[in-house]
Design a protein around this motif. Structure first.
Motif, PDB file in Angstrom:
ATOM      1  N   GLU A   1      39.148  29.377  39.071  1.00 57.74           N
ATOM      2  CA  GLU A   1      38.608  28.903  40.353  1.00 57.74           C
ATOM      3  C   GLU A   1      37.085  28.931  40.348  1.00 57.74           C
ATOM      4  O   GLU A   1      36.464  29.784  39.718  1.00 57.74           O
ATOM      5  CB  GLU A   1      39.114  29.806  41.499  1.00 57.74           C
ATOM      6  CG  GLU A   1      40.420  29.341  42.093  1.00 57.74           C
ATOM      7  CD  GLU A   1      40.754  30.082  43.387  1.00 57.74           C
ATOM      8  OE1 GLU A   1      39.861  30.203  44.254  1.00 57.74           O
ATOM      9  OE2 GLU A   1      41.906  30.558  43.504  1.00 57.74           O
TER      10      GLU A   1
ATOM     11  N   CYS B   1      34.640  37.182  51.233  1.00 58.99           N
ATOM     12  CA  CYS B   1      35.161  37.457  49.891  1.00 58.99           C
ATOM     13  C   CYS B   1      34.920  38.898  49.419  1.00 58.99           C
ATOM     14  O   CYS B   1      35.404  39.296  48.360  1.00 58.99           O
ATOM     15  CB  CYS B   1      34.576  36.483  48.876  1.00 58.99           C
ATOM     16  SG  CYS B   1      35.224  34.813  49.086  1.00 58.99           S
TER      17      CYS B   1
ATOM     18  N   TYR C   1      33.476  29.748  41.599  1.00 61.27           N
ATOM     19  CA  TYR C   1      32.963  30.873  42.376  1.00 61.27           C
ATOM     20  C   TYR C   1      31.440  30.944  42.280  1.00 61.27           C
ATOM     21  O   TYR C   1      30.837  30.349  41.395  1.00 61.27           O
ATOM     22  CB  TYR C   1      33.560  32.195  41.870  1.00 61.27           C
ATOM     23  CG  TYR C   1      33.043  32.595  40.509  1.00 61.27           C
ATOM     24  CD1 TYR C   1      33.649  32.121  39.353  1.00 61.27           C
ATOM     25  CD2 TYR C   1      31.944  33.449  40.380  1.00 61.27           C
ATOM     26  CE1 TYR C   1      33.167  32.465  38.099  1.00 61.27           C
ATOM     27  CE2 TYR C   1      31.461  33.803  39.128  1.00 61.27           C
ATOM     28  CZ  TYR C   1      32.088  33.313  37.990  1.00 61.27           C
ATOM     29  OH  TYR C   1      31.603  33.659  36.743  1.00 61.27           O
TER      30      TYR C   1
ATOM     31  N   GLU D   1      43.061  40.341  43.161  1.00 65.34           N
ATOM     32  CA  GLU D   1      42.890  38.969  43.661  1.00 65.34           C
ATOM     33  C   GLU D   1      41.755  38.265  42.929  1.00 65.34           C
ATOM     34  O   GLU D   1      41.857  37.106  42.561  1.00 65.34           O
ATOM     35  CB  GLU D   1      42.609  38.990  45.175  1.00 65.34           C
ATOM     36  CG  GLU D   1      43.829  39.305  46.017  1.00 65.34           C
ATOM     37  CD  GLU D   1      43.474  39.487  47.493  1.00 65.34           C
ATOM     38  OE1 GLU D   1      44.041  38.765  48.326  1.00 65.34           O
ATOM     39  OE2 GLU D   1      42.615  40.358  47.786  1.00 65.34           O
ATOM     40  N   ILE D   2      40.676  39.003  42.749  1.00 67.71           N
ATOM     41  CA  ILE D   2      39.518  38.434  42.070  1.00 67.71           C
ATOM     42  C   ILE D   2      39.882  38.066  40.633  1.00 67.71           C
ATOM     43  O   ILE D   2      39.596  36.967  40.167  1.00 67.71           O
ATOM     44  CB  ILE D   2      38.344  39.442  42.086  1.00 67.71           C
ATOM     45  CG1 ILE D   2      37.868  39.646  43.523  1.00 67.71           C
ATOM     46  CG2 ILE D   2      37.200  38.941  41.213  1.00 67.71           C
ATOM     47  CD1 ILE D   2      36.894  40.786  43.709  1.00 67.71           C
TER      48      ILE D   2
ATOM     49  N   PHE E   1      34.563  33.004  46.484  1.00 67.10           N
ATOM     50  CA  PHE E   1      35.328  31.805  46.121  1.00 67.10           C
ATOM     51  C   PHE E   1      35.392  30.801  47.262  1.00 67.10           C
ATOM     52  O   PHE E   1      36.141  29.842  47.209  1.00 67.10           O
ATOM     53  CB  PHE E   1      36.758  32.211  45.707  1.00 67.10           C
ATOM     54  CG  PHE E   1      36.777  33.144  44.528  1.00 67.10           C
ATOM     55  CD1 PHE E   1      36.801  32.652  43.229  1.00 67.10           C
ATOM     56  CD2 PHE E   1      36.746  34.528  44.714  1.00 67.10           C
ATOM     57  CE1 PHE E   1      36.809  33.516  42.146  1.00 67.10           C
ATOM     58  CE2 PHE E   1      36.757  35.395  43.630  1.00 67.10           C
ATOM     59  CZ  PHE E   1      36.781  34.892  42.339  1.00 67.10           C
TER      60      PHE E   1
ATOM     61  N   SER F   1      35.057  27.822  49.695  1.00 59.73           N
ATOM     62  CA  SER F   1      34.778  26.402  49.442  1.00 59.73           C
ATOM     63  C   SER F   1      33.623  25.937  50.323  1.00 59.73           C
ATOM     64  O   SER F   1      33.289  26.577  51.328  1.00 59.73           O
ATOM     65  CB  SER F   1      36.008  25.572  49.766  1.00 59.73           C
ATOM     66  OG  SER F   1      36.298  25.692  51.155  1.00 59.73           O
TER      67      SER F   1
ATOM     68  N   HIS G   1      31.796  38.441  43.827  1.00 59.47           N
ATOM     69  CA  HIS G   1      32.268  37.070  43.629  1.00 59.47           C
ATOM     70  C   HIS G   1      32.631  36.470  44.969  1.00 59.47           C
ATOM     71  O   HIS G   1      33.207  37.147  45.821  1.00 59.47           O
ATOM     72  CB  HIS G   1      33.531  37.075  42.747  1.00 59.47           C
ATOM     73  CG  HIS G   1      33.281  37.547  41.367  1.00 59.47           C
ATOM     74  ND1 HIS G   1      32.786  36.756  40.357  1.00 59.47           N
ATOM     75  CD2 HIS G   1      33.459  38.779  40.802  1.00 59.47           C
ATOM     76  CE1 HIS G   1      32.668  37.443  39.248  1.00 59.47           C
ATOM     77  NE2 HIS G   1      33.072  38.690  39.491  1.00 59.47           N
TER      78      HIS G   1
ATOM     79  N   GLN H   1      42.777  37.390  39.411  1.00 64.16           N
ATOM     80  CA  GLN H   1      43.673  36.234  39.425  1.00 64.16           C
ATOM     81  C   GLN H   1      42.891  34.928  39.584  1.00 64.16           C
ATOM     82  O   GLN H   1      43.080  33.977  38.842  1.00 64.16           O
ATOM     83  CB  GLN H   1      44.668  36.345  40.582  1.00 64.16           C
ATOM     84  CG  GLN H   1      45.927  37.116  40.229  1.00 64.16           C
ATOM     85  CD  GLN H   1      46.796  37.329  41.456  1.00 64.16           C
ATOM     86  OE1 GLN H   1      46.631  36.639  42.469  1.00 64.16           O
ATOM     87  NE2 GLN H   1      47.713  38.278  41.380  1.00 64.16           N
ATOM     88  N   LYS H   2      42.004  34.908  40.568  1.00 63.60           N
ATOM     89  CA  LYS H   2      41.243  33.697  40.840  1.00 63.60           C
ATOM     90  C   LYS H   2      40.358  33.330  39.649  1.00 63.60           C
ATOM     91  O   LYS H   2      40.240  32.163  39.274  1.00 63.60           O
ATOM     92  CB  LYS H   2      40.369  33.882  42.099  1.00 63.60           C
ATOM     93  CG  LYS H   2      41.162  33.832  43.396  1.00 63.60           C
ATOM     94  CD  LYS H   2      40.266  34.144  44.583  1.00 63.60           C
ATOM     95  CE  LYS H   2      41.024  34.165  45.903  1.00 63.60           C
ATOM     96  NZ  LYS H   2      41.477  32.813  46.315  1.00 63.60           N
TER      97      LYS H   2
ATOM     98  N   LEU I   1      38.179  40.824  49.133  1.00 63.79           N
ATOM     99  CA  LEU I   1      39.163  40.543  48.089  1.00 63.79           C
ATOM    100  C   LEU I   1      39.392  41.779  47.218  1.00 63.79           C
ATOM    101  O   LEU I   1      38.456  42.494  46.887  1.00 63.79           O
ATOM    102  CB  LEU I   1      38.645  39.393  47.200  1.00 63.79           C
ATOM    103  CG  LEU I   1      39.154  37.971  47.422  1.00 63.79           C
ATOM    104  CD1 LEU I   1      39.522  37.703  48.874  1.00 63.79           C
ATOM    105  CD2 LEU I   1      38.108  36.978  46.944  1.00 63.79           C
TER     106      LEU I   1
ATOM    107  N   ALA J   1      42.494  32.003  36.943  1.00 61.97           N
ATOM    108  CA  ALA J   1      42.969  30.657  37.279  1.00 61.97           C
ATOM    109  C   ALA J   1      41.842  29.625  37.177  1.00 61.97           C
ATOM    110  O   ALA J   1      42.056  28.429  37.383  1.00 61.97           O
ATOM    111  CB  ALA J   1      43.561  30.653  38.689  1.00 61.97           C
TER     112      ALA J   1
END
Length: 490
Positions: A153, A137, A155, A144-145, A110, A112, A108, A147-148, A140, A151
């Motif tokens: 996010e 990434c 990806y 962390e992955i 993330f 930007s 993954h 969580q993102k 990570l 959330a």
RNA sequence: GGCGCGUUCGUCUAGUGGUCAAGGACAUUGCCCUCUCAAGGCAAAGAUCACGGGUUCAAAUCCCGUACGCGCUACCA
């Protein structure tokens, strides 16, 4: 794999029309399938939602049908390996992406657009040999992955290119091609909108659809190592590859819209025969070596061989296409051309008029060696469908002399005595008239051609007269005598 | 810039170490045929095989380098 029935595919993205380069690729795939008793599959690569074009798929299929490249499996047609539209296979790609992630072959990401942009600028500033994703990434942690992801996010999924030996392509047309692994970027496999990129989709589909030979344009050669890595990471057997030379603009850049017509339908509407287009495009990048240049589609099906495809690009040369078009017209019988001429007539100002098939076939036989396009039966010889609207000035000046009207009167009288309209009767009558008048036959031939057709060029004059027919010929001669005023100086 | 691919007449090409001082086709020009225009036939012109080095008795053909062109270098295909 070698022993399986070959399965090849043409996999265009639906841009709204079929590119002539695409036609060539499709043709080579088709011919390869035919020659090897294999299957030819159409797959639509519509994974770029930004480029969605309404009706493009239908249009593509229509055009393919027009040129006669029928496929064994594809959208609408169906088959055992569908769906054949990539946009309908999203779950499949996602599954394999997940498998790659689980195996550590993909990850993954993330990052930007901004970070990616900055990264590129940074690398450029440092004058690094090449710009690549920095695997940021990949560091990570699982948490962390998680969580993102939770959330929500955005990806993408990237290919995790791992160090190793060179990636080697064994290409049917180019031979062995090597790439260092560290020149291969961590390509995006799944975009943030959930759609796969070409790279993932084409590998997954080629495998699932049991494609044995990937025959495509040279522009794909550079990304083939990514595909090979994908096959390896997925533990799949590699297909054979054949990268075709590009079709070029006159300035040797890749054939593009900006420099002329690239859509097959453009050529179709300009009056090119599918036979000529196929023949022409087949010769752009391939030849048998025996000097033969005229091929019917059937002949191509038995003569084509992928091993004889060249390496270097070819300029799309319209002169040769035109020549082939006229050759293919000459190769057809009047019977075969008849519907085409009728079609031209119905799209012309003559659409209200009726001509017998027999009459039209005579017109075709007299003109088919003189035309490059079907519509030239009308533009080059309108006199078969209407009386001359005017008389060519140049010819008039050269051929219509002071004593011509008298000659024409005599000629018409002798034509009148003929039993029936035929080439030989017209010739006999004309030569007799010339004798009686004690002038050369040319003094009658040229003016009568002008009187009957309005111009100075065309089929043999006796053929012309025979087709037009005695009564109409005499009528036209009389009209000409009345209408033509002798140019001063004649 | 990096990586990859390519380079024989204007164009498409033949050619895989000797038969190539490079063959064919389109386009161009001329001649023949001929009632015109085409078609057809014949002919001409057009390529120091990108360049430079090798290897070899011998290279367009094999090797190396250079130049030039093109492709790719994207969350386009």
């Amino acid at each position: 794999m070698i022993n399986e029935t070959p399965r090849v595919r043409f996999a265009p993205s639906p841009t709204g029309y079929l590119h002539v380069g695409g036609l060539r690729t499709a043709l080579y795939n088709y011919l390869f399938a035919k020659i090897n008793n294999g299957k030819f599959i159409l797959r639509i690569e519509d994974t770029d939602r930004n480029r969605f074009v309404e009706g493009a798929v239908e249009n593509l299929i229509d055009t393919l049908n027009w040129v006669g490249l029928e496929f064994d499996e594809g959208p609408k047609t169906g088959g055992d390996f569908g769906p054949y539209l990539q946009s309908e296979r999203l779950d499949i790609y996602k599954n394999y992406a997940n498998q790659l992630i689980t195996d550590g072959k993909a990850y993954h990401c993330f990052c930007s657009q901004e970070r990616l942009q900055n990264l590129r600028e940074e690398q450029q500033k440092q004058k690094l040999p090449q710009m690549k994703y920095d695997k940021h990434c990949l560091n990570l942690s699982k948490e962390e992955i998680r969580q993102k992801l939770d959330a929500g996010e955005n990806y993408v999924v990237r290919l995790n290119v791992q160090p190793g030996i060179k990636v080697i392509i064994s290409d049917i047309v180019r031979g062995r091609v090597e790439f260092d692994r560290d020149t291969i970027d961590d390509q995006v496999l799944i975009k943030s909108d959930g759609y796969p990129t070409y790279h993932l989709a084409n590998v997954v589909d080629d495998h699932l659809m049991k494609i044995t030979h990937v025959i495509r344009g040279e522009e794909w050669l550079s990304s083939t190592p990514k595909h090979i890595l994908l096959y390896q990471y997925l533990n799949w057997e590699l297909p054979e590859f054949a990268h075709l030379p590009l079709l070029l603009n006159p300035d040797r850049s890749k054939l593009s819209k900006r420099q002329g017509d690239v859509a097959v339908e453009d050529y179709q509407s300009k009056g090119y025969l599918k036979e000529a287009l196929i023949n022409f495009v087949a010769l752009l990048g391939w030849s048998t070596g025996d000097n033969k240049e005229f091929y019917t589609i059937e002949e191509l099906k038995t003569n084509f061989s992928i091993e004889r495809v060249h390496k270097s690009g070819a300029i799309f040369n319209i002169d040769k296409l035109n020549w082939l078009n006229s050759e293919h017209i000459k190769n057809k019988t009047a019977e075969e051309i008849l519907p085409e001429l009728k079609n031209e007539l119905s799209n012309s100002k003559f659409n209200e008029m009726r001509f017998s098939d027999d009459y039209l076939k005579q017109v075709i036989d007299s003109m088919k060696e003189r035309v490059i396009f079907y519509n030239e039966f009308l533009t080059k010889s309108p006199y078969f469908f209407e009386r001359p609207q005017q008389y060519d000035e140049e010819v008039l000046k050269k051929r219509w002399k002071e004593d011509t009207p008298d000659h024409m009167k005599n000629l018409a009288e002798n034509f009148e005595k003929m039993e029936e309209s035929s080439h030989d009767n017209f010739e006999a009558a004309l030569r007799k008239t010339a004798e009686e008048l004690e002038i050369g036959a040319g003094k009658l031939i040229h003016p009568v051609r002008l009187a009957v057709s309005g111009i100075g060029v065309g089929p043999g004059v006796f053929d012309l007269l025979a087709i037009i027919g005695k009564d109409e010929v005499i009528e036209r001669i009389n009209i000409a005598i009345n209408k033509i005023t002798i140019p001063s100086g004649n």
